[in-house]
Design an enzyme around this catalytic site. Structure first.
Site, PDB file in Angstrom:
ATOM      1  N   LYS A  57      86.766  24.894  90.061  1.00 13.00           N
ATOM      2  CA  LYS A  57      88.046  24.972  89.350  1.00 13.00           C
ATOM      3  C   LYS A  57      89.248  24.555  90.198  1.00 13.00           C
ATOM      4  O   LYS A  57      90.357  25.057  90.011  1.00 13.00           O
ATOM      5  CB  LYS A  57      88.314  26.374  88.769  1.00 13.00           C
ATOM      6  CG  LYS A  57      87.217  26.957  87.931  1.00 13.00           C
ATOM      7  CD  LYS A  57      86.624  25.999  86.945  1.00 13.00           C
ATOM      8  CE  LYS A  57      87.538  25.615  85.813  1.00 13.00           C
ATOM      9  NZ  LYS A  57      86.893  24.555  84.976  1.00 13.00           N
ATOM     10  N   THR A  60      87.781  19.409  91.119  1.00 12.72           N
ATOM     11  CA  THR A  60      86.688  18.650  91.743  1.00 12.72           C
ATOM     12  C   THR A  60      86.186  17.541  90.827  1.00 12.72           C
ATOM     13  O   THR A  60      85.791  16.478  91.306  1.00 12.72           O
ATOM     14  CB  THR A  60      85.519  19.571  92.136  1.00 12.72           C
ATOM     15  OG1 THR A  60      85.079  20.288  90.978  1.00 12.72           O
ATOM     16  CG2 THR A  60      85.913  20.551  93.220  1.00 12.72           C
ATOM     17  N   THR A  61      86.193  17.777  89.512  1.00 10.31           N
ATOM     18  CA  THR A  61      85.685  16.740  88.599  1.00 10.31           C
ATOM     19  C   THR A  61      86.635  15.547  88.591  1.00 10.31           C
ATOM     20  O   THR A  61      86.192  14.392  88.559  1.00 10.31           O
ATOM     21  CB  THR A  61      85.548  17.299  87.167  1.00 10.31           C
ATOM     22  OG1 THR A  61      84.883  18.549  87.243  1.00 10.31           O
ATOM     23  CG2 THR A  61      84.763  16.360  86.277  1.00 10.31           C
ATOM     24  N   SER A 155      92.009  29.954  86.203  1.00  8.62           N
ATOM     25  CA  SER A 155      91.226  28.881  85.611  1.00  8.62           C
ATOM     26  C   SER A 155      89.755  29.316  85.456  1.00  8.62           C
ATOM     27  O   SER A 155      89.112  29.022  84.443  1.00  8.62           O
ATOM     28  CB  SER A 155      91.347  27.653  86.504  1.00  8.62           C
ATOM     29  OG  SER A 155      90.606  26.604  86.016  1.00  8.62           O
ATOM     30  N   GLY A 252      91.477  20.698  82.429  1.00  8.00           N
ATOM     31  CA  GLY A 252      92.909  20.520  82.214  1.00  8.00           C
ATOM     32  C   GLY A 252      93.331  21.221  80.931  1.00  8.00           C
ATOM     33  O   GLY A 252      93.922  20.629  80.049  1.00  8.00           O
ATOM     34  N   ARG A 253      92.967  22.497  80.823  1.00  9.00           N
ATOM     35  CA  ARG A 253      93.347  23.256  79.621  1.00  9.00           C
ATOM     36  C   ARG A 253      94.816  23.651  79.724  1.00  9.00           C
ATOM     37  O   ARG A 253      95.395  23.671  80.801  1.00  9.00           O
ATOM     38  CB  ARG A 253      92.508  24.535  79.525  1.00  9.00           C
ATOM     39  CG  ARG A 253      91.021  24.305  79.518  1.00  9.00           C
ATOM     40  CD  ARG A 253      90.334  25.637  79.301  1.00  9.00           C
ATOM     41  NE  ARG A 253      88.896  25.526  79.459  1.00  9.00           N
ATOM     42  CZ  ARG A 253      88.268  25.784  80.598  1.00  9.00           C
ATOM     43  NH1 ARG A 253      88.930  26.173  81.657  1.00  9.00           N
ATOM     44  NH2 ARG A 253      86.961  25.650  80.676  1.00  9.00           N
ATOM     45  N   LYS A 254      95.358  24.022  78.553  1.00  5.83           N
ATOM     46  CA  LYS A 254      96.736  24.523  78.570  1.00  5.83           C
ATOM     47  C   LYS A 254      96.673  26.007  78.262  1.00  5.83           C
ATOM     48  O   LYS A 254      96.093  26.410  77.265  1.00  5.83           O
ATOM     49  CB  LYS A 254      97.564  23.823  77.492  1.00  5.83           C
ATOM     50  CG  LYS A 254      97.921  22.391  77.828  1.00  5.83           C
ATOM     51  CD  LYS A 254      99.168  21.960  77.047  1.00  5.83           C
ATOM     52  CE  LYS A 254      99.680  20.614  77.511  1.00  5.83           C
ATOM     53  NZ  LYS A 254      99.006  19.493  76.881  1.00  5.83           N
ATOM     54  N   TYR A 255      97.239  26.833  79.106  1.00  4.40           N
ATOM     55  CA  TYR A 255      97.319  28.242  78.759  1.00  4.40           C
ATOM     56  C   TYR A 255      98.663  28.806  79.175  1.00  4.40           C
ATOM     57  O   TYR A 255      99.354  28.251  80.016  1.00  4.40           O
ATOM     58  CB  TYR A 255      96.203  29.087  79.379  1.00  4.40           C
ATOM     59  CG  TYR A 255      95.387  28.468  80.466  1.00  4.40           C
ATOM     60  CD1 TYR A 255      94.046  28.178  80.239  1.00  4.40           C
ATOM     61  CD2 TYR A 255      95.923  28.196  81.719  1.00  4.40           C
ATOM     62  CE1 TYR A 255      93.272  27.637  81.234  1.00  4.40           C
ATOM     63  CE2 TYR A 255      95.137  27.652  82.712  1.00  4.40           C
ATOM     64  CZ  TYR A 255      93.817  27.372  82.474  1.00  4.40           C
ATOM     65  OH  TYR A 255      93.048  26.845  83.449  1.00  4.40           O
TER      66      TYR A 255
HETATM   67  P1  A3P Z   1      91.635  23.920  83.937  1.00  3.20           P
HETATM   68  O1  A3P Z   1      90.572  23.267  83.118  1.00  3.20           O
HETATM   69  O2  A3P Z   1      91.488  25.386  84.027  1.00  3.20           O
HETATM   70  O3  A3P Z   1      93.023  23.501  83.533  1.00  3.20           O
HETATM   71  P2  A3P Z   1      86.954  21.563  88.300  1.00  3.20           P
HETATM   72  O4  A3P Z   1      86.716  20.157  87.847  1.00  3.20           O
HETATM   73  O5  A3P Z   1      86.806  21.725  89.782  1.00  3.20           O
HETATM   74  O6  A3P Z   1      86.212  22.537  87.477  1.00  3.20           O
HETATM   75  O7  A3P Z   1      88.517  21.855  88.081  1.00  3.20           O
HETATM   76  C1  A3P Z   1      89.101  21.882  86.796  1.00  3.20           C
HETATM   77  C2  A3P Z   1      90.613  21.892  86.991  1.00  3.20           C
HETATM   78  O8  A3P Z   1      91.044  20.674  87.552  1.00  3.20           O
HETATM   79  C3  A3P Z   1      91.385  22.015  85.705  1.00  3.20           C
HETATM   80  O9  A3P Z   1      91.494  23.382  85.429  1.00  3.20           O
HETATM   81  C4  A3P Z   1      92.729  21.356  86.050  1.00  3.20           C
HETATM   82  O10 A3P Z   1      93.705  22.303  86.410  1.00  3.20           O
HETATM   83  C5  A3P Z   1      92.434  20.539  87.315  1.00  3.20           C
HETATM   84  N1  A3P Z   1      92.707  19.100  87.227  1.00  3.20           N
HETATM   85  C6  A3P Z   1      93.217  18.385  88.259  1.00  3.20           C
HETATM   86  N2  A3P Z   1      93.358  17.093  87.896  1.00  3.20           N
HETATM   87  C7  A3P Z   1      92.925  16.997  86.627  1.00  3.20           C
HETATM   88  C8  A3P Z   1      92.840  15.884  85.694  1.00  3.20           C
HETATM   89  N3  A3P Z   1      93.221  14.658  86.046  1.00  3.20           N
HETATM   90  N4  A3P Z   1      92.354  16.149  84.462  1.00  3.20           N
HETATM   91  C9  A3P Z   1      91.961  17.393  84.117  1.00  3.20           C
HETATM   92  N5  A3P Z   1      92.003  18.463  84.949  1.00  3.20           N
HETATM   93  C10 A3P Z   1      92.496  18.267  86.195  1.00  3.20           C
END
Ligand code: A3P
Length: 297
Positions: A57, A60-61, A155, A252-255
């Protein structure tokens, strides 16, 4: 000279050397004796040059996706079982051995310029990982993402809600992070997964890792490849003549904003330690750390 059938011989061997029951894989080419018995059909270079280790979170993705756009960087093939990540060093798959691991990577076309990597976000906080990774990939560079641990914790809570974890569904975030030690096990497990990966300094001392410059050529122009999507609020891939390609809905959720005071206080000491470590390593401080320490000092 006497010997035994293989299974009995193995049993006897492990009775004499019980500590070797748990293997520690090394690169076969780093030891002549191993190299000599390593099949000629195989290469020792089908291994990553760097690891993105998480924690979960922290984005990383997004980093994995954007790094994969680089022409000289190649990511691992996705694993069908563990959310696309290999999770080799951190989990039971380690016992499948290095052939199993290498099968996640293509044969390198040009060893000196191909940068293969993998991203497994739980490497950061699983204790056995650094020892195993250092044994197999002693020269690999390590990328850790250190975002504000308060945001990371929230997150993770949202992630677990989205996955219908009853502890997350039935409790508010505040209840989760403030739950006393006498609480039910499932609530404490969730609390642990929210809070502990954000103890960056604790996990850092385990992992002995620090972010290093990768030295990848050619330089890739990410300003051209990515753009900040106003709707999503995150970086997305530019698509010629089309809408930008963002990560899926689960990223990239909105909360709504949650109260931060408790967690800022909770992480204060850890963040101070992180500050000392980054100063010692001569690393730049992340903006969130600078701001957090200013507002809580
Ligand atoms: P949320 O989904 O809670 O908003 P991971 O890939 O390590 O699981 O991390 C997910 C988080 O990466 C997301 O948390 C978001 O805050 C962040 N993030 C950073 N860059 C992003 C992007 N380009 N698109 C979507 N999420 C991104």
């Amino acid at each position: 000279l006497q010997t035994l059938p293989p299974m009995e011989l193995a049993e006897k061997y492990f009775n004499i050397f019980p500590e070797e029951r748990d293997p520690l894989w090394q690169n076969p080419c780093h030891d002549k004796r191993h190299k000599d018995i390593w099949s000629k059909e195989k290469t020792c270079d089908r291994l990553p040059k760097f690891l993105v280790i998480g924690p979960q979170k922290t984005g990383t993705t997004a980093l994995y996706t954007f790094l994969s756009l680089h022409p000289a960087i190649t990511a691992n093939y996705p694993s069908p079982v563990t959310f696309e990540e290999i999770q080799f060093f951190s989990g039971p798959s380690y016992h499948n051995g290095i052939d199993w691991y290498m099968d996640f990577f293509p044969f390198p076309s040009n060893v000196s310029t191909d940068f293969m990597f993998e991203k497994s976000a739980n490497y950061f906080d699983i204790e056995v990982t650094p020892k195993r990774a250092a044994a197999l990939l002693p020269r690999a560079k390590i990328l850790a993402l250190l975002i504000n641990p308060v945001d990371r914790a929230y997150s993770w809570y949202q992630h677990q809600r989205a996955h219908q974890d009853p502890a997350a569904i039935n409790h508010t975030f505040h209840q989760v992070v403030t739950a006393p030690p006498s609480s039910p096990a499932d609530l404490l497990t969730l609390q642990n997964r929210c809070l502990v990966p954000g103890h960056y300094i604790y996990t850092h001392t385990h992992t002995h890792t620090h972010t290093l410059f990768l030295g990848v050529t050619p330089v890739f122009n990410y300003t051209q490849a990515l753009l900040l999507d106003e709707n999503k609020g995150f970086w997305c891939q530019r698509v010629e003549g089309g809408r930008p390609k963002c990560l899926g809905k689960s990223k990239g959720r909105k909360y709504p904003l949650v109260t931060r005071a408790f967690l800022m206080e909770y992480y204060h000491e850890h963040n101070q330690e992180l500050l000392r470590l980054l100063n010692r390593l001569g690393q730049a401080l992340p903006t969130w750390l600078r701001e957090e320490l200013q507002s809580t000092s």
